[in-house]
Motif scaffolding. Structure first.
Motif, short mmCIF file in Angstrom:
data_model
loop_
_atom_site.label_atom_id
_atom_site.label_comp_id
_atom_site.label_asym_id
_atom_site.label_seq_id
_atom_site.Cartn_x
_atom_site.Cartn_y
_atom_site.Cartn_z
N MET B 1 0.83 -1.21 0.00
CA MET B 1 0.00 0.00 0.00
C MET B 1 0.87 1.26 0.00
O MET B 1 0.50 2.27 -0.58
N ILE B 2 2.05 1.13 0.66
CA ILE B 2 2.93 2.30 0.78
C ILE B 2 3.42 2.74 -0.59
O ILE B 2 3.38 3.91 -0.93
N ILE B 3 3.84 1.76 -1.41
CA ILE B 3 4.49 2.10 -2.67
C ILE B 3 3.54 2.83 -3.64
O ILE B 3 3.92 3.86 -4.19
N PRO B 4 2.30 2.35 -3.83
CA PRO B 4 1.42 3.10 -4.72
C PRO B 4 1.21 4.54 -4.26
O PRO B 4 1.18 5.45 -5.10
N VAL B 5 1.10 4.75 -2.94
CA VAL B 5 0.91 6.12 -2.45
C VAL B 5 2.11 6.97 -2.82
O VAL B 5 1.98 8.10 -3.33
N LEU B 6 3.33 6.39 -2.62
CA LEU B 6 4.55 7.12 -2.95
C LEU B 6 4.59 7.45 -4.44
O LEU B 6 4.88 8.59 -4.84
N THR B 7 4.25 6.43 -5.27
CA THR B 7 4.24 6.65 -6.71
C THR B 7 3.27 7.76 -7.07
O THR B 7 3.57 8.63 -7.90
N LEU B 8 2.12 7.73 -6.43
CA LEU B 8 1.10 8.74 -6.72
C LEU B 8 1.60 10.13 -6.38
O LEU B 8 1.43 11.08 -7.16
N ILE B 9 2.29 10.23 -5.22
CA ILE B 9 2.80 11.55 -4.82
C ILE B 9 3.83 12.03 -5.83
O ILE B 9 3.81 13.19 -6.26
N ILE B 10 4.72 11.11 -6.26
CA ILE B 10 5.73 11.50 -7.26
C ILE B 10 5.04 11.96 -8.54
O ILE B 10 5.39 12.99 -9.13
N MET B 11 4.01 11.20 -8.96
CA MET B 11 3.30 11.57 -10.19
C MET B 11 2.70 12.96 -10.08
O MET B 11 2.81 13.78 -10.99
N LEU B 12 2.08 13.23 -8.91
CA LEU B 12 1.46 14.54 -8.73
C LEU B 12 2.50 15.65 -8.76
O LEU B 12 2.29 16.70 -9.37
N ILE B 13 3.68 15.40 -8.14
CA ILE B 13 4.73 16.42 -8.15
C ILE B 13 5.20 16.67 -9.58
O ILE B 13 5.32 17.82 -10.02
N VAL B 14 5.42 15.56 -10.33
CA VAL B 14 5.88 15.71 -11.72
C VAL B 14 4.86 16.52 -12.51
O VAL B 14 5.22 17.46 -13.23
N GLY B 15 3.58 16.17 -12.35
CA GLY B 15 2.55 16.91 -13.08
C GLY B 15 2.55 18.38 -12.74
O GLY B 15 2.48 19.23 -13.63
N ALA B 16 2.68 18.70 -11.44
CA ALA B 16 2.66 20.10 -11.03
C ALA B 16 3.87 20.84 -11.59
O ALA B 16 3.75 21.98 -12.08
N VAL B 17 5.05 20.18 -11.55
CA VAL B 17 6.26 20.83 -12.07
C VAL B 17 6.10 21.13 -13.56
O VAL B 17 6.42 22.22 -14.04
N VAL B 18 5.55 20.14 -14.31
CA VAL B 18 5.40 20.34 -15.75
C VAL B 18 4.42 21.47 -16.04
O VAL B 18 4.68 22.33 -16.89
N LEU B 19 3.30 21.52 -15.30
CA LEU B 19 2.34 22.61 -15.51
C LEU B 19 2.99 23.96 -15.23
O LEU B 19 2.80 24.92 -15.99
N GLY B 20 3.77 24.02 -14.13
CA GLY B 20 4.46 25.25 -13.81
C GLY B 20 5.42 25.65 -14.92
O GLY B 20 5.45 26.81 -15.35
N PHE B 21 6.14 24.65 -15.45
CA PHE B 21 7.07 24.94 -16.53
C PHE B 21 6.34 25.48 -17.75
O PHE B 21 6.78 26.45 -18.37
N ILE B 22 5.18 24.85 -18.09
CA ILE B 22 4.43 25.29 -19.27
C ILE B 22 4.00 26.74 -19.12
O ILE B 22 4.18 27.55 -20.04
#
Lengths: 118, 325
Positions: B1-22
């Motif tokens: 259960m821990i790993i999917p949550v971690l992956t999800l957090i990383i995904m959200l961070i990546v998405g936010a960084v990309v939106l900020g970059f755009i």
């Protein structure tokens, strides 16, 4: 695999939230003062004559048709382009014939005047 | 259960960084275009807000946020409201597999899809829908003409554009963006004769694909007011602008990745190389815009179908022949 397309879905959601969020923020901040003149379409300041959803030039349809043919063809080209070195000479000749047929179609459309605009 | 949550957090961070970059990249490019055009015409351009007007775009965004959003009576509401989404969302989705290189050992790519380039081709062709929906939905003659012209132009130039990409795929032997960059470690693709031709085709068709001068007939100011976004105001208008400038970035990033070796280069970190190449190509497109006049519709369509398409097919076959030997 799931993670790959998880990112695609995530970016889809983020894109929608981004646009919707920007529009929502401006919804709260912007003034609203509509009037019939302001809400009419822009036509260089004249009163609008007629609607704009009219029949348009048939050439657009021709271009769209030719486009669809070539776009589908390119779809077939892509898997071939990835591994054509392993497929060897026969596949290359087959692809040249395939492209040749479509080029013949393009030449036909050209001769028929489908590519002319005036 | 821990790993999917971690992956999800990383995904959200990546998405936010990309939106900020755009967002930052589009704002930078709008300011940059104004400065480049000004200096080409021996003017200063924006100078008041911040250093050499660097904060001008921020001021513009705030202004657009506070502007009244006029919805003309008689618009087709569904396509009118959906059009800004179609202008921005596909461009955001393209960023899933744009390889920015790496920094401190971290790969700067959201996800290296194994069908990367095909995915990008598919998404970049959705943009035409947004433009056409805006043109049709506005119920305005100028918008409709702009939307029609734009649709015809974008689909016509898409054939040579995609064929140039397929030529790059033939040389790289993969659809993954990272593998295409790695295939150019020794020699950038653009230094091979076939790929040089493909690069020229890509730049020409890419300029047409993002509706820029000399192919800016869809928004030809002198005849169509502003083309498909004549009726849009406030934040919706800003969305079209964001989409347009991000599209420019994407086309340049693709050209850099497919032909100029992507993030590879000596001395400097890869991400710096990627940004230099990409923004260099964007600046080149701006330079063209402020140098060349607009072409006519018949010249435009004729050039796509009678010159670029046959040339790119011939180029593809010759490239295949050379690679077979």
């Amino acid at each position: 695999m799931i993670a790959d397309y998880g990112y695609v879905g995530l970016f889809l959601v983020f894109g929608i939230i981004f646009v919707a969020g920007a529009l929502a923020v401006s919804w709260f901040l912007r003034p609203r003062a509509p009037s019939p003149e302001k809400n009419s379409c822009y036509e260089c300041g004249e009163v609008i004559k007629g609607g704009s959803w009219i029949q348009f030039n048939v050439r657009y349809y021709l271009i769209a048709l030719i486009f669809v043919v070539f776009d589908v063809e390119i779809l077939f080209l892509i898997p071939w382009a990835v591994i054509f070195r392993e497929l060897g000479f026969v596949a290359f000749v087959e692809m040249v014939v395939f492209i040749g047929v479509l080029i013949a179609g393009l030449v036909y459309a050209w001769k028929k005047g489908a590519l002319e605009w005036q | 259960m821990i790993i999917p949550v971690l992956t999800l957090i990383i995904m959200l961070i990546v998405g936010a960084v990309v939106l900020g970059f755009i967002a930052v990249s589009a704002m930078f490019l709008i300011w940059w275009e104004r400065k480049v055009s000004a200096h080409i015409q021996t003017r200063y351009g924006p100078m008041r807000v911040g250093w050499h007007g660097a904060l001008q775009s921020v001021a513009d965004v705030i202004k657009l946020l506070l502007k009244e959003n006029i919805t003309p009576s008689g618009v087709d509401r569904l396509s009118w409201w959906l059009a800004p989404f179609f202008a921005v969302v596909p461009v955001v989705m393209v960023f899933v597999c744009i390889p920015f290189g790496n920094i401190f050992g971290i790969e700067l790519i959201a996800r290296d899809l194994n069908i990367g380039i095909l995915y990008i081709m598919a998404l970049t062709s959705i943009c035409v829908l947004g433009i056409f929906m805006a043109g049709w939905g506005s119920n305005n003659k100028y918008s409709l003409l702009g939307g029609m012209r734009s649709a015809a132009q974008i689909v016509s130039y898409e054939i040579p554009l995609v064929l140039a990409m397929v030529t790059a795929v033939m040389f790289a032997g993969s659809l993954s963006m990272q593998k295409i960059v790695e295939a150019q470690k020794g020699l950038w693709f653009v230094f091979q004769p076939n790929m040089a031709i493909a690069f020229a085709i890509f730049i020409i068709a890419g300029t047409a694909e993002v509706n820029r001068t000399p192919f800016d007939i869809p928004e030809a100011e002198s005849e169509l007011v502003a083309g498909f976004h004549t009726e849009y105001s406030g934040m919706k208008f800003a969305m079209f602008f964001l989409g347009e400038y991000t599209n420019m970035f994407v086309i340049s990033a693709l050209a850099a990745t497919l032909f100029l070796g992507g993030w590879s280069g000596p001395f400097l970190p890869p991400v710096i190389w990627f940004l230099i190449k990409t923004y260099g190509l964007v600046t080149f497109m701006m330079w063209i815009r402020w140098t060349l006049p607009r072409v006519r519709v018949d010249q435009l369509m004729g050039f796509a179908w009678k010159v670029l398409t046959p040339v790119s097919f011939a180029n593809l076959i010759v490239a295949g022949w050379i690679l077979m030997k």
